[in-house]
Design a protein around this motif. Structure first.
Motif, PDB file in Angstrom:
ATOM      1  N   ARG A  94     -11.332 -15.542 -42.967  1.00  0.00           N
ATOM      2  CA  ARG A  94     -10.495 -14.939 -41.924  1.00  0.00           C
ATOM      3  C   ARG A  94     -10.663 -13.418 -41.866  1.00  0.00           C
ATOM      4  NH1 ARG A  94      -4.912 -18.501 -42.726  1.00  0.00           N
ATOM      5  NH2 ARG A  94      -5.913 -20.537 -42.462  1.00  0.00           N
ATOM      6  N   GLY A  95     -11.872 -12.980 -42.139  1.00  0.00           N
ATOM      7  CA  GLY A  95     -12.137 -11.557 -42.047  1.00  0.00           C
ATOM      8  C   GLY A  95     -13.525 -11.235 -42.573  1.00  0.00           C
ATOM      9  N   PHE A  96     -14.092 -10.138 -42.079  1.00  0.00           N
ATOM     10  CA  PHE A  96     -15.437  -9.753 -42.509  1.00  0.00           C
ATOM     11  C   PHE A  96     -15.432  -9.181 -43.918  1.00  0.00           C
ATOM     12  CE2 PHE A  96     -15.819  -9.900 -37.906  1.00  0.00           C
ATOM     13  CZ  PHE A  96     -17.036 -10.550 -37.749  1.00  0.00           C
ATOM     14  N   ARG A  97     -14.406  -8.413 -44.268  1.00  0.00           N
ATOM     15  CA  ARG A  97     -14.371  -7.830 -45.610  1.00  0.00           C
ATOM     16  C   ARG A  97     -14.209  -8.907 -46.668  1.00  0.00           C
ATOM     17  NH1 ARG A  97     -10.642  -2.322 -45.037  1.00  0.00           N
ATOM     18  NH2 ARG A  97     -12.084  -1.195 -43.647  1.00  0.00           N
ATOM     19  N   GLY A 110     -28.932 -18.841 -41.786  1.00  0.00           N
ATOM     20  CA  GLY A 110     -28.227 -17.703 -42.372  1.00  0.00           C
ATOM     21  C   GLY A 110     -27.094 -17.220 -41.492  1.00  0.00           C
ATOM     22  N   ASP A 111     -27.326 -17.194 -40.174  1.00  0.00           N
ATOM     23  CA  ASP A 111     -26.271 -16.775 -39.249  1.00  0.00           C
ATOM     24  C   ASP A 111     -25.134 -17.780 -39.236  1.00  0.00           C
ATOM     25  OD1 ASP A 111     -27.864 -14.629 -38.696  1.00  0.00           O
ATOM     26  OD2 ASP A 111     -28.519 -15.345 -36.723  1.00  0.00           O
ATOM     27  N   LEU A 112     -25.464 -19.062 -39.289  1.00  0.00           N
ATOM     28  CA  LEU A 112     -24.430 -20.096 -39.341  1.00  0.00           C
ATOM     29  C   LEU A 112     -23.600 -19.971 -40.619  1.00  0.00           C
ATOM     30  CD1 LEU A 112     -26.448 -23.171 -38.040  1.00  0.00           C
ATOM     31  CD2 LEU A 112     -24.532 -22.078 -36.871  1.00  0.00           C
ATOM     32  N   ALA A 169     -20.089  -6.417 -45.030  1.00  0.00           N
ATOM     33  CA  ALA A 169     -19.300  -6.779 -43.855  1.00  0.00           C
ATOM     34  C   ALA A 169     -20.089  -6.510 -42.578  1.00  0.00           C
ATOM     35  CB  ALA A 169     -17.984  -6.008 -43.852  1.00  0.00           C
ATOM     36  N   SER A 170     -20.826  -5.424 -42.553  1.00  0.00           N
ATOM     37  CA  SER A 170     -21.621  -5.117 -41.363  1.00  0.00           C
ATOM     38  C   SER A 170     -22.732  -6.144 -41.178  1.00  0.00           C
ATOM     39  CB  SER A 170     -22.219  -3.705 -41.464  1.00  0.00           C
ATOM     40  OG  SER A 170     -23.050  -3.597 -42.602  1.00  0.00           O
ATOM     41  N   GLY A 171     -23.318  -6.620 -42.275  1.00  0.00           N
ATOM     42  CA  GLY A 171     -24.349  -7.647 -42.194  1.00  0.00           C
ATOM     43  C   GLY A 171     -23.811  -8.952 -41.648  1.00  0.00           C
ATOM     44  N   LEU A 172     -22.593  -9.333 -42.089  1.00  0.00           N
ATOM     45  CA  LEU A 172     -21.961 -10.544 -41.565  1.00  0.00           C
ATOM     46  C   LEU A 172     -21.633 -10.387 -40.090  1.00  0.00           C
ATOM     47  CD1 LEU A 172     -19.503 -11.468 -44.477  1.00  0.00           C
ATOM     48  CD2 LEU A 172     -21.659 -12.583 -43.894  1.00  0.00           C
ATOM     49  N   SER A 173     -21.142  -9.210 -39.714  1.00  0.00           N
ATOM     50  CA  SER A 173     -20.790  -8.962 -38.312  1.00  0.00           C
ATOM     51  C   SER A 173     -22.016  -9.093 -37.413  1.00  0.00           C
ATOM     52  CB  SER A 173     -20.173  -7.566 -38.172  1.00  0.00           C
ATOM     53  OG  SER A 173     -19.840  -7.310 -36.819  1.00  0.00           O
ATOM     54  N   GLU A 174     -23.129  -8.535 -37.861  1.00  0.00           N
ATOM     55  CA  GLU A 174     -24.354  -8.615 -37.065  1.00  0.00           C
ATOM     56  C   GLU A 174     -24.848 -10.053 -36.954  1.00  0.00           C
ATOM     57  OE1 GLU A 174     -27.349  -7.721 -34.628  1.00  0.00           O
ATOM     58  OE2 GLU A 174     -25.697  -6.399 -35.240  1.00  0.00           O
ATOM     59  N   ALA A 175     -24.723 -10.819 -38.044  1.00  0.00           N
ATOM     60  CA  ALA A 175     -25.151 -12.217 -38.028  1.00  0.00           C
ATOM     61  C   ALA A 175     -24.321 -13.027 -37.045  1.00  0.00           C
ATOM     62  CB  ALA A 175     -25.052 -12.814 -39.426  1.00  0.00           C
TER      63      ALA A 175
END
Length: 312
Positions: free
Chosen positions: A18-21, A6-8, A31-37
């Protein structure tokens, strides 16, 4: 293992978008979930994968190398899981296509509405750009290209018109003022509106009549990058700024309305139409298989000649 995958996947989504959003919009994860991963993945690997600023996300060298290896691997995993999709009554999932702007404008409009109506459980994502990319590394299932741009290990299926032409045209007022070319070499004395590919290569002006091929490299007051700025060439031609050469289908509305007048029509170059292509070394995802079957069922009989392959 599931968490690591999932993190990969989160890292790949953010890197490609090219961005979290933008990554969040594609994946449906916040976006916060992706950033944490991504932070967990970086901590696990002990290296920074992304340079983050308030305005952009840029891959580090380690991130670039990881993405190069992960993209194809994740695509294979998705394709393997998709095998079960073939047992559904109707295929479902996401189909990602990488296509040139000309195909998005001239080929897909005649196909996409019918396909979406026939397969309501498939979501189609189209990335239109002129750069020639590795479709797997770009996270896409397939692409559209012309035969001279196809790689040897790709399977190619005809899509769209099997014969196309490049049309040359100008506004009647321009031709009244500057004269009407009688031979392609006459274009060297005219204001020609040119296009250049993102690679830096100029769009060729090539003409053919009764076996005679003529290539010219004219100059003019306007040069644009092929893609999003192509319509500016057409607008400038309609306004009387010069002569333009482009796909006949792109210019056809203006030719039919009289805003543009054909130039050197007996010399217009004919060429084979485009192909849907995809890697032959991987399982075909169910949404892509449905798309292939749809375009085959709706296509006219294919043209005989070079460059045609089947997905046998």
């Amino acid at each position: 293992m599931k968490g690591e995958l999932g993190d990969l996947a989160a890292f790949v989504a953010v890197a490609r978008a090219r961005g979290f959003r933008d990554g969040a919009r594609v994946t449906g994860v916040s976006a916060s979930g992706l950033s944490e991963a991504v932070r967990r993945l970086e901590a696990r690997l002990g290296v920074r994968l992304l340079h983050r600023t308030t305005r952009s996300v840029v891959l580090t060298e380690a991130g670039k190398r990881l993405l190069e290896r992960l993209g194809p691997a994740l695509a294979e995993m998705e394709a393997a899981l998709d095998v079960a999709n073939g047992f559904r009554d109707r295929p479902a999932g996401v189909l990602r296509l990488n296509v040139p702007v000309s195909a998005a404008r001239l080929v897909l409009p005649a196909i996409v509405p019918g396909f979406l109506a026939a397969y309501p459980d498939i979501r189609l994502e189209v990335i239109a750009e002129e750069s020639f990319v590795d479709v797997l590394a770009a996270g896409c299932d397939a692409g559209i290209r012309y035969d001279e741009r196809l790689e040897q290990d790709m399977i190619a299926v005809p899509i769209g018109p099997r014969i196309q032409r490049f049309a040359t045209a100008a506004a009647p007022a321009y031709l009244d003022r500057r004269g009407r070319p009688a031979h392609p070499r006459d274009l060297l004395g005219h204001a020609c509106l040119r296009g250049r590919f993102p690679s830096g290569a100029m769009m060729s002006w090539e003409f053919e009549r009764e076996g005679e091929v003529v290539r010219v490299d004219p100059t003019g007051p306007l040069l644009v990058q092929i893609g999003g700025a192509t319509d500016l060439l057409v607008d400038a031609a309609v306004a009387g700024s010069g002569i333009v050469t482009l796909f006949e289908e792109w210019l056809r509305p203006h030719l039919d309305s009289g805003a543009l007048e054909p130039v050197l029509e007996p010399w217009w170059l004919r060429f084979p139409g485009p192909f849907l292509y995809y890697p032959g070394r991987r399982l075909v995802p169910a949404p892509l298989r449905a798309f292939i079957d749809f375009i085959k069922a709706s296509a006219a009989p294919p043209m005989s000649g070079r460059g045609l392959e089947d997905d046998r």
